[in-house]
Design a protein around this motif. Sequence first.
Motif, PDB file in Angstrom:
ATOM      1  N   GLY A 178      -6.915   1.131  -0.831  1.00 42.16           N
ATOM      2  CA  GLY A 178      -6.271   0.492  -1.969  1.00 42.16           C
ATOM      3  C   GLY A 178      -4.760   0.575  -1.939  1.00 42.16           C
ATOM      4  N   LEU A 179      -4.180   0.504  -3.150  1.00 42.89           N
ATOM      5  CA  LEU A 179      -2.734   0.627  -3.294  1.00 42.89           C
ATOM      6  C   LEU A 179      -2.361   1.326  -4.592  1.00 42.89           C
ATOM      7  CD1 LEU A 179      -2.245  -1.831  -5.488  1.00 42.89           C
ATOM      8  CD2 LEU A 179      -2.112  -3.234  -3.443  1.00 42.89           C
ATOM      9  N   GLY A 180      -3.359   1.994  -5.197  1.00 41.27           N
ATOM     10  CA  GLY A 180      -3.119   2.670  -6.467  1.00 41.27           C
ATOM     11  C   GLY A 180      -3.374   1.738  -7.636  1.00 41.27           C
ATOM     12  N   ASP A 181      -2.850   2.097  -8.800  1.00 45.12           N
ATOM     13  CA  ASP A 181      -2.968   1.277  -9.999  1.00 45.12           C
ATOM     14  C   ASP A 181      -1.915   0.173  -9.934  1.00 45.12           C
ATOM     15  OD1 ASP A 181      -2.197   0.435 -12.799  1.00 45.12           O
ATOM     16  OD2 ASP A 181      -3.943   1.668 -13.259  1.00 45.12           O
ATOM     17  N   ALA A 182      -2.357  -1.079  -9.804  1.00 38.55           N
ATOM     18  CA  ALA A 182      -1.419  -2.183  -9.610  1.00 38.55           C
ATOM     19  C   ALA A 182      -0.463  -2.330 -10.786  1.00 38.55           C
ATOM     20  CB  ALA A 182      -2.179  -3.486  -9.377  1.00 38.55           C
ATOM     21  N   GLY A 183      -0.960  -2.137 -12.014  1.00 39.99           N
ATOM     22  CA  GLY A 183      -0.089  -2.245 -13.185  1.00 39.99           C
ATOM     23  C   GLY A 183       1.019  -1.200 -13.159  1.00 39.99           C
ATOM     24  N   ASP A 184       0.663   0.032 -12.812  1.00 38.85           N
ATOM     25  CA  ASP A 184       1.666   1.098 -12.728  1.00 38.85           C
ATOM     26  C   ASP A 184       2.651   0.818 -11.605  1.00 38.85           C
ATOM     27  OD1 ASP A 184       0.369   2.341 -14.796  1.00 38.85           O
ATOM     28  OD2 ASP A 184      -0.558   3.903 -13.560  1.00 38.85           O
ATOM     29  N   ARG A 185       2.159   0.305 -10.488  1.00 44.65           N
ATOM     30  CA  ARG A 185       3.047   0.019  -9.350  1.00 44.65           C
ATOM     31  C   ARG A 185       4.016  -1.118  -9.683  1.00 44.65           C
ATOM     32  NH1 ARG A 185       1.377   1.370  -4.222  1.00 44.65           N
ATOM     33  NH2 ARG A 185       3.599   1.101  -3.781  1.00 44.65           N
ATOM     34  N   LEU A 186       3.541  -2.081 -10.490  1.00 46.76           N
ATOM     35  CA  LEU A 186       4.384  -3.205 -10.861  1.00 46.76           C
ATOM     36  C   LEU A 186       5.407  -2.844 -11.935  1.00 46.76           C
ATOM     37  CD1 LEU A 186       1.578  -5.900 -11.007  1.00 46.76           C
ATOM     38  CD2 LEU A 186       3.673  -6.159  -9.648  1.00 46.76           C
ATOM     39  N   TYR A 187       4.962  -2.097 -12.948  1.00 46.75           N
ATOM     40  CA  TYR A 187       5.767  -1.939 -14.152  1.00 46.75           C
ATOM     41  C   TYR A 187       6.067  -0.510 -14.556  1.00 46.75           C
ATOM     42  CZ  TYR A 187       4.291  -6.792 -14.552  1.00 46.75           C
ATOM     43  OH  TYR A 187       4.045  -8.112 -14.298  1.00 46.75           O
ATOM     44  N   GLY A 188       5.531   0.461 -13.843  1.00 42.62           N
ATOM     45  CA  GLY A 188       5.747   1.859 -14.214  1.00 42.62           C
ATOM     46  C   GLY A 188       4.555   2.420 -14.956  1.00 42.62           C
ATOM     47  N   VAL A 189       4.490   3.741 -15.009  1.00 44.13           N
ATOM     48  CA  VAL A 189       3.358   4.435 -15.612  1.00 44.13           C
ATOM     49  C   VAL A 189       3.552   4.514 -17.117  1.00 44.13           C
ATOM     50  CG1 VAL A 189       2.030   6.578 -15.656  1.00 44.13           C
ATOM     51  CG2 VAL A 189       3.043   5.800 -13.510  1.00 44.13           C
ATOM     52  N   ARG A 232       0.816  -1.215   0.000  1.00 44.97           N
ATOM     53  CA  ARG A 232       0.000   0.000   0.000  1.00 44.97           C
ATOM     54  C   ARG A 232       0.853   1.270   0.000  1.00 44.97           C
ATOM     55  NH1 ARG A 232      -5.389  -1.047   1.220  1.00 44.97           N
ATOM     56  NH2 ARG A 232      -5.875  -2.863   2.520  1.00 44.97           N
ATOM     57  N   ASP A 233       2.041   1.200   0.581  1.00 42.65           N
ATOM     58  CA  ASP A 233       2.895   2.381   0.748  1.00 42.65           C
ATOM     59  C   ASP A 233       3.295   2.948  -0.614  1.00 42.65           C
ATOM     60  OD1 ASP A 233       4.864   4.251   1.349  1.00 42.65           O
ATOM     61  OD2 ASP A 233       5.809   2.996   2.879  1.00 42.65           O
ATOM     62  N   ARG A 234       2.962   4.209  -0.869  1.00 42.49           N
ATOM     63  CA  ARG A 234       3.259   4.812  -2.174  1.00 42.49           C
ATOM     64  C   ARG A 234       4.754   4.936  -2.434  1.00 42.49           C
ATOM     65  NH1 ARG A 234       1.481  11.159  -1.232  1.00 42.49           N
ATOM     66  NH2 ARG A 234       3.123  11.669   0.258  1.00 42.49           N
ATOM     67  N   ASP A 235       5.579   4.843  -1.384  1.00 42.06           N
ATOM     68  CA  ASP A 235       7.022   4.960  -1.553  1.00 42.06           C
ATOM     69  C   ASP A 235       7.700   3.629  -1.849  1.00 42.06           C
ATOM     70  OD1 ASP A 235       6.996   7.720  -1.088  1.00 42.06           O
ATOM     71  OD2 ASP A 235       7.057   7.428   1.086  1.00 42.06           O
ATOM     72  N   THR A 236       6.946   2.533  -1.886  1.00 39.22           N
ATOM     73  CA  THR A 236       7.519   1.229  -2.227  1.00 39.22           C
ATOM     74  C   THR A 236       7.871   1.211  -3.712  1.00 39.22           C
ATOM     75  OG1 THR A 236       6.269   0.113  -0.492  1.00 39.22           O
ATOM     76  CG2 THR A 236       7.085  -1.266  -2.288  1.00 39.22           C
ATOM     77  N   ASP A 237       9.124   0.868  -4.039  1.00 39.49           N
ATOM     78  CA  ASP A 237       9.550   0.882  -5.443  1.00 39.49           C
ATOM     79  C   ASP A 237       9.018  -0.355  -6.180  1.00 39.49           C
ATOM     80  OD1 ASP A 237      11.295  -1.279  -4.812  1.00 39.49           O
ATOM     81  OD2 ASP A 237      12.945   0.091  -4.390  1.00 39.49           O
ATOM     82  N   SER A 238       9.065  -0.304  -7.513  1.00 33.90           N
ATOM     83  CA  SER A 238       8.496  -1.377  -8.343  1.00 33.90           C
ATOM     84  C   SER A 238       9.137  -2.741  -8.092  1.00 33.90           C
ATOM     85  CB  SER A 238       8.582  -1.013  -9.825  1.00 33.90           C
ATOM     86  OG  SER A 238       7.663   0.014 -10.133  1.00 33.90           O
ATOM     87  N   PRO A 239      10.478  -2.847  -7.992  1.00 31.65           N
ATOM     88  CA  PRO A 239      11.053  -4.180  -7.741  1.00 31.65           C
ATOM     89  C   PRO A 239      10.557  -4.801  -6.430  1.00 31.65           C
ATOM     90  CG  PRO A 239      12.755  -2.687  -8.512  1.00 31.65           C
ATOM     91  CD  PRO A 239      11.543  -1.856  -8.263  1.00 31.65           C
ATOM     92  N   THR A 240      10.444  -3.990  -5.375  1.00 25.94           N
ATOM     93  CA  THR A 240       9.941  -4.500  -4.100  1.00 25.94           C
ATOM     94  C   THR A 240       8.468  -4.865  -4.226  1.00 25.94           C
ATOM     95  OG1 THR A 240      11.516  -3.113  -2.903  1.00 25.94           O
ATOM     96  CG2 THR A 240       9.658  -3.980  -1.640  1.00 25.94           C
ATOM     97  N   PHE A 241       7.711  -4.025  -4.917  1.00 25.88           N
ATOM     98  CA  PHE A 241       6.284  -4.282  -5.117  1.00 25.88           C
ATOM     99  C   PHE A 241       6.089  -5.615  -5.849  1.00 25.88           C
ATOM    100  CE2 PHE A 241       2.064  -3.842  -6.852  1.00 25.88           C
ATOM    101  CZ  PHE A 241       1.379  -3.094  -5.910  1.00 25.88           C
TER     102      PHE A 241
END
Length: 201
Positions: free
Chosen positions: A186-197, A5-14
């Motif tokens: 929520g946690l935002g847009d899961a696709g964006d969090r996983l792979y970038g916007v 959920r944390d917006r500061d979590t980077d994509s690799p960690t996510f």
Amino acid sequence: MTTLRDRDTDSPTFRRLTEELVTLLAYEATREVRVEPHRVQTPVASCDGVKLSHPRPLVVPILRAGLGMLEGMSRLMPTAEVGFVGMVRNDQTLQPTTYAERLPEDLSGRQCYVLDPMLATGGTLAATVRFLVDRGADHITCICLLAAPEGLQRLERLLEDLHVPCTVVVAGVDERLDEHGYIVPGLGDAGDRLYGVLPDA
């Protein structure tokens, strides 16, 4: 889940945490996976065991965000087959449309495991389930990280005439949807969090 959920979590960690969480969810989701007897030879003696039945289960990530869940699912069922469905939700109407699919034409007798991180409005997941059932799938399990109450209720309404068992396994049910159809908190847009916007087309 807190780190996801944390917006500061980077994509690799996510991505890594998503895989781990999906593996945990998969233990529950595969409770009714079909198996058949299988005899093996140990270093000491022969013994009876089980293996996945044929036709093998089909894992179906909904592109693109569902791809981030595939590795976690494959860890638990490495011999399952994998298909793909591409669905996109119109931001104005919130209605899903299919833009790609890579699935067997005949899914008769298949158990299918649909991977979609966010069950928000429920439309995309319901459309995917119907797509699989129309091809003959006879048992569906949907695995999601988060769901909104409205999405779960709508999914149930959209699939109430379905004559195929359909189960939803989720890590958490959040408070509500906002006016844009996003899960809150929520946690935002899961696709964006996983792979970038991605830029708009």
